[in-house]
Every structure is written in structure tokens, then in C-alpha cells.
Write an enzyme that holds these catalytic residues in place. Sequence first.
Site, PDB file in Angstrom:
ATOM      1  N   GLY A 172       0.808  -1.228   0.000  1.00  0.00           N
ATOM      2  CA  GLY A 172       0.000   0.000   0.000  1.00  0.00           C
ATOM      3  C   GLY A 172       0.832   1.264   0.000  1.00  0.00           C
ATOM      4  O   GLY A 172       2.001   1.252  -0.380  1.00  0.00           O
ATOM      5  N   HIS A 199       6.914  -3.934   1.717  1.00  0.00           N
ATOM      6  CA  HIS A 199       7.349  -3.072   0.620  1.00  0.00           C
ATOM      7  C   HIS A 199       8.034  -1.879   1.297  1.00  0.00           C
ATOM      8  O   HIS A 199       7.415  -1.221   2.147  1.00  0.00           O
ATOM      9  CB  HIS A 199       6.157  -2.545  -0.172  1.00  0.00           C
ATOM     10  CG  HIS A 199       5.525  -3.537  -1.114  1.00  0.00           C
ATOM     11  ND1 HIS A 199       4.973  -4.708  -0.692  1.00  0.00           N
ATOM     12  CD2 HIS A 199       5.365  -3.500  -2.468  1.00  0.00           C
ATOM     13  CE1 HIS A 199       4.486  -5.362  -1.753  1.00  0.00           C
ATOM     14  NE2 HIS A 199       4.708  -4.653  -2.840  1.00  0.00           N
ATOM     15  N   GLU A 202      10.459   1.785  -2.003  1.00  0.00           N
ATOM     16  CA  GLU A 202       9.955   1.781  -3.388  1.00  0.00           C
ATOM     17  C   GLU A 202       9.574   3.210  -3.761  1.00  0.00           C
ATOM     18  O   GLU A 202      10.000   3.724  -4.787  1.00  0.00           O
ATOM     19  CB  GLU A 202       8.730   0.848  -3.497  1.00  0.00           C
ATOM     20  CG  GLU A 202       8.111   0.803  -4.891  1.00  0.00           C
ATOM     21  CD  GLU A 202       6.792   0.025  -4.931  1.00  0.00           C
ATOM     22  OE1 GLU A 202       6.191  -0.213  -3.864  1.00  0.00           O
ATOM     23  OE2 GLU A 202       6.359  -0.333  -6.051  1.00  0.00           O
ATOM     24  N   ASP A 281       6.358  -8.586  -9.815  1.00  0.00           N
ATOM     25  CA  ASP A 281       5.421  -7.680  -9.137  1.00  0.00           C
ATOM     26  C   ASP A 281       3.991  -7.788  -9.707  1.00  0.00           C
ATOM     27  O   ASP A 281       3.132  -8.360  -9.068  1.00  0.00           O
ATOM     28  CB  ASP A 281       5.925  -6.232  -9.192  1.00  0.00           C
ATOM     29  CG  ASP A 281       5.446  -5.386  -8.019  1.00  0.00           C
ATOM     30  OD1 ASP A 281       4.784  -5.933  -7.127  1.00  0.00           O
ATOM     31  OD2 ASP A 281       5.758  -4.171  -7.986  1.00  0.00           O
ATOM     32  N   ASP A 282       3.773  -7.213 -10.891  1.00  0.00           N
ATOM     33  CA  ASP A 282       2.438  -7.201 -11.508  1.00  0.00           C
ATOM     34  C   ASP A 282       2.535  -7.488 -13.005  1.00  0.00           C
ATOM     35  O   ASP A 282       2.441  -6.567 -13.822  1.00  0.00           O
ATOM     36  CB  ASP A 282       1.782  -5.825 -11.314  1.00  0.00           C
ATOM     37  CG  ASP A 282       1.559  -5.504  -9.848  1.00  0.00           C
ATOM     38  OD1 ASP A 282       0.803  -6.228  -9.186  1.00  0.00           O
ATOM     39  OD2 ASP A 282       2.163  -4.527  -9.355  1.00  0.00           O
TER      40      ASP A 282
HETATM   41 ZN   LIG Z   1       4.572  -5.274  -4.926  1.00  0.00          ZN
END
Ligand SMILES: [Zn+2]
Length: 346
Positions: A172, A199, A202, A281-282
Amino acid sequence: MKKLEFYTFMKKIPKAEIHIHSEAAVTEATIKKLYQQNKDSSLINSKELDNFFSFNNLSEFVQCFIKLQKLLKTPEDLKYLFEDLGSYLQNNNIVYAEVFFSPTSFLRKGFEFKEMLSIIDSKIDQIKKEKGITVKLIIDVSRTFGVENAMHNLSLIQKLNDSHIIGIGLGGDELNGPAKEYAEVFKEAKKVGLHVVAHAGEDVGPQSIIDSINYLGIERIGHGITAIQDKELVKRLTKSQIPLEICVTSNLFTKKVVKKMSEHPVRYFYDEGVFITINSDDPSFFKVSITDEYWNLYSQLNFTMKEIKQLVLNGFDAAFISVEEKKKYTDTVLAAWEKAEKEVHN
Ligand SMILES: [Zn+2]
């Protein structure tokens, strides 16, 4: 090695992926299927449907993610995410994965935690049975929704006692959710035997990484790229060997630290002896797979095949599995690597 040769080689190598989100491998076909089921044009119109994964900045990316979550109308719909995830893992010969699942937005829609997990678990079991791939879950207690919510997530995990859940993560909004505030949640999680990750570094500078280590006692760092701004921290990471979950293309997209692939700090970290793992990640959102990320390292960041091999092994070494399992995976990777090398030379 040329690109095609590299991909053919890497396809033969079993891999681990330990930083990937449950929504992240969803396909356009699934988006269309969900749209057909819903027929709710207030969520998304047909023009958006054709370009679902096209966005130009972080806020458009977040909007895209929210749209996907809105399309998931019932706990049963979560099965599609894990079906797509299973295909992604298989296509990349990923044999072991630790996947983030963020329950909060679904809980707020009225989905029951227990029901969601029972659907997810049955899909994970199916992936294991049909594809031989092991998937474990890390519940993202998310700093976006505050400490109380994170504690509530933890209590749901404890109550359910689900064998697929191996830890919690803090994802988040890094800027608005300092690690420090979540110290109690993480302390409690560790007490009940859950693994802990966050996380960090970042979107926010090196202090966020330092706080995650000091206050949360994390076992791995998601991204951690802003460590590049603090040489002392890089030394500390080298000494402690806390693994970084590096996601190169994702960092390029958010453009916080990295503007060009060739300037990604992963090269520097690796050379300094920091424990590096490579992840996507995505994948659907950033149009990148873990195999693409290895190619990026090889073709743009001067990683040799020997170094790539080490990074593949690191993925298993940093995973939350037993020493015996690590040994088993390591042997499998080394055997596959040797075989693939012979096939290149023939
Ligand atoms: Zn991530």
C-alpha cells in the site's frame, strides 16, 4: 546469447517468484468475462475494456487496479485470478511462488475472509495437483487502511489458521503509512509464527527501509531500491543478507528512483554483495514476466549467465521453506542448468 536462445534456455530452468500480487496475472480475457457477467457499464465501458492495461502513470495504474477489484463481484470471482496466476506460473516454469493477497478492499465489499480463502485454497490445491506448482500466500495487511485494519487482518488470519498462509506483508501507500506505526502488528505476527515482509524503499527514501528493519523486523524487503541513496544502508544490507525482492520493470514504471533500465541499482547492489532476488510484481499490468526480467538483466545490465543462475538460486534461498526444500530445489535448478547448457552446445 540471442533473445530467442535466452528464452528457450530460461524456459527449461525451474524458478521461484516471491514478490507477485494475486490480481497481477489477470488476463484481458478474464476482464472481458467479468464484464460480461456484470454488465455494469458504470464500472467500465467497452472502450476501456479493449485497452484495460494501458495507463501512463501511477495514478492511472491505481485506477486500473481499482476497476479490476470492482469487477470482482463475489468471492467466487477470485478463482479467475488464481486460474490466470496458475497459467502465468506454468508459462514461466515457476515451480514455487509466494503470492500477496490483499483482503481489505474485498472485506469492505462484504466478502467473508473464510469464504475467500476457501475458494483461493481450492485453486492453489488445483494448481499443485495439475501443474505441480507450489503456491503459498502472504497476506498484505496494507498500510493504506491504517493500523487498526492491519491488526484486524491479523486476527482473521489467526482465527482461520490456514496452512497456505505463511506470512504477512506491508504493502500500500508507503508515503502515508510509515512502518513504525505497524510495529505492534508485526510483533504479534512473529509471535504466532508468521513470516514478515514489507514493501519499503519503493516510493520513499532509505529511512523507510531502515524503519522496516528496525521496527518490523522484516525478513525480506520488497523493492528496497532507495537504499542506493544511503551507502551505509547498502553495507548493512550486505552484512545482514536480508534479501531484496527486486522488480526492475515495476520500478521503471513508478519512476521514483529509476529512469532507465540500464541505470537500475540492482547492478550496484549485486556487486556490493546485497542478497538479490528477481520478481515481476504485476506481470499483466507492467506487461512483463519474470523471464523478461532476467532477459532485461542479461541484455541491459550486463549480468552474465553465471550471475543469472545465482539469482535463480537466490529466489529459492530467500523463500520461506525448509532447508531440505531449499536443497531439493537447488539441486533441481543446477541439474536443469547443466542439461540446458549441454543442449545449447549441441
Ligand atoms: Zn509489490
